[in-house]
Design a protein around this motif. Structure first.
Motif, PDB file in Angstrom:
ATOM      1  N   PRO A  58       0.900  -1.136   0.020  1.00 28.38           N
ATOM      2  CA  PRO A  58      -0.004  -0.038  -0.097  1.00 28.38           C
ATOM      3  C   PRO A  58       0.710   1.147   0.007  1.00 28.38           C
ATOM      4  O   PRO A  58       1.737   1.390   0.931  1.00 28.38           O
ATOM      5  CB  PRO A  58      -0.987  -0.251   1.458  1.00 28.38           C
ATOM      6  N   GLY A  59       0.629   2.056  -1.011  1.00 29.04           N
ATOM      7  CA  GLY A  59       1.276   3.289  -0.783  1.00 29.04           C
ATOM      8  C   GLY A  59       2.689   3.201  -1.517  1.00 29.04           C
ATOM      9  O   GLY A  59       3.454   4.091  -1.395  1.00 29.04           O
ATOM     10  N   LEU A 104      -8.466  -1.145  -0.940  1.00 23.91           N
ATOM     11  CA  LEU A 104      -6.938  -0.858  -0.905  1.00 23.91           C
ATOM     12  C   LEU A 104      -6.357  -1.551  -2.100  1.00 23.91           C
ATOM     13  O   LEU A 104      -5.314  -0.976  -2.773  1.00 23.91           O
ATOM     14  CB  LEU A 104      -6.442  -1.425   0.333  1.00 23.91           C
ATOM     15  N   ARG A 142      -4.103   0.675  -4.822  1.00 27.55           N
ATOM     16  CA  ARG A 142      -2.825   0.665  -4.965  1.00 27.55           C
ATOM     17  C   ARG A 142      -2.425   0.548  -6.446  1.00 27.55           C
ATOM     18  O   ARG A 142      -1.306   1.175  -7.057  1.00 27.55           O
ATOM     19  CB  ARG A 142      -2.432  -0.987  -4.631  1.00 27.55           C
ATOM     20  N   PHE A 197      -1.800   8.522   0.587  1.00 26.91           N
ATOM     21  CA  PHE A 197      -2.768   7.608   0.922  1.00 26.91           C
ATOM     22  C   PHE A 197      -3.321   8.083   2.451  1.00 26.91           C
ATOM     23  O   PHE A 197      -2.434   8.525   3.323  1.00 26.91           O
ATOM     24  CB  PHE A 197      -2.275   6.321   1.190  1.00 26.91           C
ATOM     25  N   ARG A 219      -2.712   3.001   4.580  1.00 35.52           N
ATOM     26  CA  ARG A 219      -2.070   1.700   4.064  1.00 35.52           C
ATOM     27  C   ARG A 219      -2.491   0.306   4.677  1.00 35.52           C
ATOM     28  O   ARG A 219      -1.502  -0.518   4.847  1.00 35.52           O
ATOM     29  CB  ARG A 219      -0.575   2.157   3.797  1.00 35.52           C
ATOM     30  N   ASP A 251      -1.789  -0.276   7.702  1.00 33.81           N
ATOM     31  CA  ASP A 251      -0.811  -0.006   8.584  1.00 33.81           C
ATOM     32  C   ASP A 251      -1.370   0.307   9.920  1.00 33.81           C
ATOM     33  O   ASP A 251      -0.468   0.671  10.732  1.00 33.81           O
ATOM     34  CB  ASP A 251       0.213   0.849   8.014  1.00 33.81           C
TER      35      ASP A 251
END
Length: 337
Positions: free
Chosen positions: A103-104, A169, A173, A188, A191, A193
């Motif tokens: 992600p990101g 997500l 991406r 983003f 992510r 996270d």
């Protein structure tokens, strides 16, 4: 040095020519060995370079593994069979070329090259796969300007358990990769996270603080089967508390129209048959992510996860790539690319 049975061996006593002086035979052999040594060394260097051997253990570095699909370990509302189906869908997503990016990932690349260098786009992947485990936290009320609303929701799933948060997500991406290729700096809102969230007010704040040229929140709907198609949600003119959308209503509509047109062309999906009157555009004043935004912003509901035909598209990595391309094309067109 390992024994190499392919290397030239010393002559045996039985093979020695008695007519040749001993020192001549030894000299010839020494010259031959000396000539082979550089070739062996060069070959070893070539193997090391082409194999990418690591400095520590001499082995090529392991290929990067695609990250686990966000939320793949989360409980599914539909039970264990649904969880298995969702894991299968997540595996399909990870197998696609673009799904392996973290992600990101594109945001981490250095922007500045491309026709839209210097522009900033904030991508907001709807919901978070961890929200299912943090319902008390996401039920917390936050101020959206006109009233109070939940921090976030769990999002929906397909009947087989594929989560909206996984879908959003993955598409985000893919979008990031496409936009970064244009020189755009991509930010983003999350992510995957963090354990849950962010809340809707924080999502809006991220776009505002990034001074984004465009903000797009990616979603998928969860209404009754038979309701199909996509729609883009535009901000209404809202003023109250910390909300004032007067300056972004116009540019947000232009952004939404461009995304809707490109999404149809790229995916082949029709505009929603249940909201928007066939235009694929819906105006709402009850979404904190839009009310609190000071930057041009839209939401896109890419399809209905509860309709079997739409769900078949949403769970296809190939279709998700098309969806990402359509949204990205709309953003690029809006930015003048």
């Amino acid at each position: 040095m390992p024994y190499d049975d392919s290397a030239p061996q010393p002559e045996s006593a039985s093979s020695v020519n008695p007519d040749r002086p001993w020192f001549t035979r030894r000299s010839t052999l020494a010259v031959a060995v000396a000539a082979l040594a550089p070739l062996c060394l060069a070959g070893w260097v070539l193997v090391e370079v082409t194999s990418g051997a690591g400095a520590d253990d001499g082995r090529p570095p392991a290929a990067a593994k695609p990250p686990a699909a966000p939320g793949s370990s989360q409980p599914r509302p539909q039970g264990s069979a649904s969880a298995s189906a969702s894991a299968s869908a997540s595996a399909s997503a990870s197998a696609s070329p673009s799904a392996s990016a973290s992600p990101g990932a594109s945001a981490a690349a250095v922007p500045g090259k491309g026709p839209l260098a210097g522009r900033v786009v904030v991508i907001d992947p709807g919901h978070n796969a961890g929200n299912f485990k943090h319902t008390s936290e996401i039920d917390k009320q936050v101020d959206i300007g006109t009233n109070m609303k939940e921090c976030d929701t769990t999002g929906t799933t397909t009947n087989a358990g594929y989560m909206e948060a996984e879908f959003t997500l993955d598409v985000s991406r893919r979008m990031a990769s496409i936009l970064q290729a244009q020189g755009i700096k991509v930010v983003f809102t999350h992510r995957a996270d963090r354990p849950f969230g962010p809340c809707i007010d924080e999502r809006a704040r991220i776009g505002n603080e990034a001074n984004a040229d465009a903000v797009v929140s990616v979603h998928a709907d969860g209404v009754a089967a038979g309701n199909r198609g996509f729609h883009v949600i535009l901000p209404a003119k809202v003023k109250g508390g910390s909300a004032d959308t007067a300056k972004i209503v116009g540019p947000s509509r232009e952004l939404g129209e461009r995304i809707a047109g490109n999404f149809t062309r790229t995916t082949g999906s029709a505009p929603s048959n249940y909201v928007g009157g066939g235009t694929g555009l819906v105006v709402r004043d009850d979404l904190g992510g839009l009310n609190l935004s000071t930057r041009p912003k839209v939401f896109i509901e890419c399809g209905n996860m509860r309709d079997p035909k739409d769900a078949a598209l949403l769970t296809s990595p190939e279709w998700r790539e098309k969806a990402a391309q359509g949204i990205a094309n709309g953003i690029v067109g809006f930015l003048g690319g």
